[in-house]
Design a protein around this motif. Structure first.
Motif, mmCIF file in Angstrom:
data_model
loop_
_atom_site.group_PDB
_atom_site.id
_atom_site.type_symbol
_atom_site.label_atom_id
_atom_site.label_comp_id
_atom_site.label_asym_id
_atom_site.label_seq_id
_atom_site.Cartn_x
_atom_site.Cartn_y
_atom_site.Cartn_z
ATOM 1 N N THR A 16 0.847 -1.178 0.000
ATOM 2 C CA THR A 16 0.000 0.000 0.000
ATOM 3 C C THR A 16 0.886 1.232 0.000
ATOM 4 O O THR A 16 2.021 1.193 0.494
ATOM 5 C CB THR A 16 -0.996 -0.026 1.186
ATOM 6 O OG1 THR A 16 -1.968 0.996 0.982
ATOM 7 C CG2 THR A 16 -0.319 0.192 2.530
ATOM 8 N N ALA A 17 0.384 2.304 -0.591
ATOM 9 C CA ALA A 17 1.181 3.526 -0.732
ATOM 10 C C ALA A 17 0.369 4.560 -1.466
ATOM 11 O O ALA A 17 -0.553 4.209 -2.198
ATOM 12 C CB ALA A 17 2.428 3.239 -1.565
ATOM 13 N N PRO A 18 0.734 5.816 -1.304
ATOM 14 C CA PRO A 18 0.107 6.824 -2.148
ATOM 15 C C PRO A 18 0.474 6.570 -3.609
ATOM 16 O O PRO A 18 1.525 6.017 -3.904
ATOM 17 C CB PRO A 18 0.727 8.141 -1.673
ATOM 18 C CG PRO A 18 1.278 7.847 -0.324
ATOM 19 C CD PRO A 18 1.654 6.399 -0.333
ATOM 20 N N SER A 19 -0.430 6.986 -4.493
ATOM 21 C CA SER A 19 -0.193 6.879 -5.926
ATOM 22 C C SER A 19 1.113 7.594 -6.291
ATOM 23 O O SER A 19 1.340 8.719 -5.857
ATOM 24 C CB SER A 19 -1.389 7.550 -6.619
ATOM 25 O OG SER A 19 -1.271 7.485 -7.982
ATOM 26 N N GLY A 20 1.985 6.946 -7.043
ATOM 27 C CA GLY A 20 3.247 7.566 -7.455
ATOM 28 C C GLY A 20 4.417 7.219 -6.553
ATOM 29 O O GLY A 20 5.529 7.715 -6.761
ATOM 30 N N HIS A 57 -4.800 -5.646 -15.772
ATOM 31 C CA HIS A 57 -4.454 -4.585 -14.821
ATOM 32 C C HIS A 57 -5.600 -4.359 -13.835
ATOM 33 O O HIS A 57 -5.381 -4.165 -12.642
ATOM 34 C CB HIS A 57 -4.123 -3.300 -15.571
ATOM 35 C CG HIS A 57 -2.920 -3.458 -16.461
ATOM 36 N ND1 HIS A 57 -3.017 -3.850 -17.774
ATOM 37 C CD2 HIS A 57 -1.606 -3.310 -16.203
ATOM 38 C CE1 HIS A 57 -1.803 -3.934 -18.292
ATOM 39 N NE2 HIS A 57 -0.925 -3.608 -17.354
ATOM 40 N N TYR A 58 -6.786 -4.339 -14.343
ATOM 41 C CA TYR A 58 -8.009 -4.197 -13.542
ATOM 42 C C TYR A 58 -9.143 -4.897 -14.274
ATOM 43 O O TYR A 58 -9.048 -5.152 -15.479
ATOM 44 C CB TYR A 58 -8.419 -2.704 -13.430
ATOM 45 C CG TYR A 58 -7.637 -1.882 -12.437
ATOM 46 C CD1 TYR A 58 -7.874 -1.966 -11.076
ATOM 47 C CD2 TYR A 58 -6.674 -0.978 -12.882
ATOM 48 C CE1 TYR A 58 -7.164 -1.187 -10.162
ATOM 49 C CE2 TYR A 58 -5.942 -0.195 -11.978
ATOM 50 C CZ TYR A 58 -6.199 -0.306 -10.631
ATOM 51 O OH TYR A 58 -5.499 0.459 -9.730
ATOM 52 N N HIS A 59 -10.222 -5.144 -13.536
ATOM 53 C CA HIS A 59 -11.489 -5.445 -14.179
ATOM 54 C C HIS A 59 -12.191 -4.085 -14.255
ATOM 55 O O HIS A 59 -12.540 -3.517 -13.213
ATOM 56 C CB HIS A 59 -12.320 -6.414 -13.338
ATOM 57 C CG HIS A 59 -11.636 -7.742 -13.145
ATOM 58 N ND1 HIS A 59 -11.571 -8.698 -14.128
ATOM 59 C CD2 HIS A 59 -10.972 -8.261 -12.090
ATOM 60 C CE1 HIS A 59 -10.905 -9.756 -13.683
ATOM 61 N NE2 HIS A 59 -10.526 -9.508 -12.451
ATOM 62 N N GLY A 88 -12.010 -1.855 -5.845
ATOM 63 C CA GLY A 88 -12.299 -2.877 -4.846
ATOM 64 C C GLY A 88 -11.631 -4.206 -5.138
ATOM 65 O O GLY A 88 -11.379 -4.558 -6.293
ATOM 66 N N THR A 89 -11.353 -4.940 -4.047
ATOM 67 C CA THR A 89 -10.745 -6.271 -4.153
ATOM 68 C C THR A 89 -11.850 -7.306 -4.259
ATOM 69 O O THR A 89 -12.765 -7.330 -3.428
ATOM 70 C CB THR A 89 -9.915 -6.567 -2.882
ATOM 71 O OG1 THR A 89 -8.975 -5.510 -2.705
ATOM 72 C CG2 THR A 89 -9.183 -7.898 -2.996
ATOM 73 N N LEU A 90 -11.769 -8.146 -5.265
ATOM 74 C CA LEU A 90 -12.789 -9.181 -5.457
ATOM 75 C C LEU A 90 -12.531 -10.367 -4.531
ATOM 76 O O LEU A 90 -11.399 -10.844 -4.423
ATOM 77 C CB LEU A 90 -12.773 -9.651 -6.913
ATOM 78 C CG LEU A 90 -13.281 -8.592 -7.908
ATOM 79 C CD1 LEU A 90 -12.747 -8.856 -9.304
ATOM 80 C CD2 LEU A 90 -14.814 -8.566 -7.905
ATOM 81 N N ASP A 106 -2.316 -4.775 -4.419
ATOM 82 C CA ASP A 106 -1.736 -3.436 -4.578
ATOM 83 C C ASP A 106 -2.910 -2.481 -4.403
ATOM 84 O O ASP A 106 -3.664 -2.242 -5.346
ATOM 85 C CB ASP A 106 -1.099 -3.348 -5.980
ATOM 86 C CG ASP A 106 -0.712 -1.932 -6.397
ATOM 87 O OD1 ASP A 106 -1.082 -0.954 -5.711
ATOM 88 O OD2 ASP A 106 -0.049 -1.782 -7.434
ATOM 89 N N ILE A 107 -3.118 -2.011 -3.172
ATOM 90 C CA ILE A 107 -4.326 -1.233 -2.877
ATOM 91 C C ILE A 107 -3.990 -0.024 -1.988
ATOM 92 O O ILE A 107 -2.908 0.037 -1.412
ATOM 93 C CB ILE A 107 -5.419 -2.112 -2.208
ATOM 94 C CG1 ILE A 107 -4.963 -2.653 -0.858
ATOM 95 C CG2 ILE A 107 -5.818 -3.256 -3.128
ATOM 96 C CD1 ILE A 107 -6.026 -3.509 -0.147
ATOM 97 N N GLU A 108 -4.953 0.920 -1.886
ATOM 98 C CA GLU A 108 -4.679 2.108 -1.089
ATOM 99 C C GLU A 108 -4.874 1.819 0.412
ATOM 100 O O GLU A 108 -5.278 0.715 0.790
ATOM 101 C CB GLU A 108 -5.473 3.331 -1.599
ATOM 102 C CG GLU A 108 -6.951 3.175 -1.670
ATOM 103 C CD GLU A 108 -7.578 3.048 -0.321
ATOM 104 O OE1 GLU A 108 -8.146 1.962 -0.039
ATOM 105 O OE2 GLU A 108 -7.522 4.025 0.463
ATOM 106 N N VAL A 109 -4.610 2.827 1.245
ATOM 107 C CA VAL A 109 -4.486 2.565 2.684
ATOM 108 C C VAL A 109 -5.752 2.055 3.390
ATOM 109 O O VAL A 109 -5.657 1.182 4.256
ATOM 110 C CB VAL A 109 -3.960 3.793 3.470
ATOM 111 C CG1 VAL A 109 -2.524 4.082 3.121
ATOM 112 C CG2 VAL A 109 -4.830 4.994 3.278
#
Ligand code: 5GP
Length: 200
Positions: A16-20, A57-59, A88-90, A106-109
């Motif tokens: 997890t991390a801020p974008s960039g 990369h994503y759905h 969202g995580t499936l 690989d998701i946000e906080v």
């Protein structure tokens, strides 16, 4: 938020991390280093970037379909990361995580905090921290995938996300990419081997 059906011994590695912050680059290196690990492909309502492929990369879902998936209980966690942009995580992506085939998120906080709440010691959450917000701005500008408004939203979001760093299992500062990759790989190897004696 849905409680998922769980394998006896799931292994969930979350970056997890801020974008960039370099999280996606580090995620690619993690997958290369641990060939048995699978990437959890999230659902999102944001439009694909030119190089992104649906299902890889994503759905990429419409807002209606995303809402429907929430109602069906198909999402383990989800967040409106930016206004009108849901991620969202499936459940099915994480359900397949086993002792032999850990899963990488690989998701946000906020999503990472929910994963930790649901899975406790069965999940490890690694926070990738940029050296500073200034460096983050330079990286996002250099990436040039975002317009000025989106860039500002992403920097505001990054400042918010940085305030949560100390809630996770470890913080890796991505000042030098190779050092950050090495630290991340070590941490994951330790996590996986510490749980290898547990049988399902
Ligand atoms: P991007 O639009 O740059 O691909 O992703 C924006 C942010 O959303 C990133 O921090 C990314 O890690 C996060 N994200 C991606 N998938 C998910 C998810 O399934 N759940 C949550 N909570 N965040 C996600």
């Amino acid at each position: 938020m849905t409680e998922t059906k769980r394998n006896a011994n799931p292994r969930i590695v979350t970056l997890t991390a801020p974008s960039g912050s370099g999280k996606t680059t580090i995620a690619r290196r993690v997958l290369a280093a641990f060939p048995q690990m699978r990437f959890s492909v999230s659902a999102t309502t944001r439009p694909p970037r030119p190089y992104e492929q649906d299902g890889v990369h994503y759905h990429f879902l419409s807002p209606e379909t995303f809402r429907q998936r929430i109602e069906e209980g198909a999402l383990l966690e989800y967040e409106e990361v930016y206004p009108g942009r849901f991620y969202g995580t499936l459940v099915e992506e994480v359900e397949r995580a086993t002792t032999d085939a850990p899963v990488l998120l690989d998701i946000e906080v906020n999503g990472a905090r929910n994963v930790k709440r649901l899975f406790g010691d069965e999940a490890v959450v690694i926070f990738i921290q940029p050296p500073s917000l200034e460096v983050l701005r330079e990286r996002l500008e250099g990436r040039a995938t975002e317009d000025a408004d989106t860039l500002r939203t992403r920097l505001e979001r990054a400042a918010y996300e940085l305030s949560f760093a100390d809630q996770f299992d470890t913080v890796v500062v991505n000042d030098d990419l190779e050092t950050a990759v090495e630290e991340t790989l070590h941490y994951i190897a330790d996590f996986l081997s510490s749980r290898s004696s547990v049988t399902p």
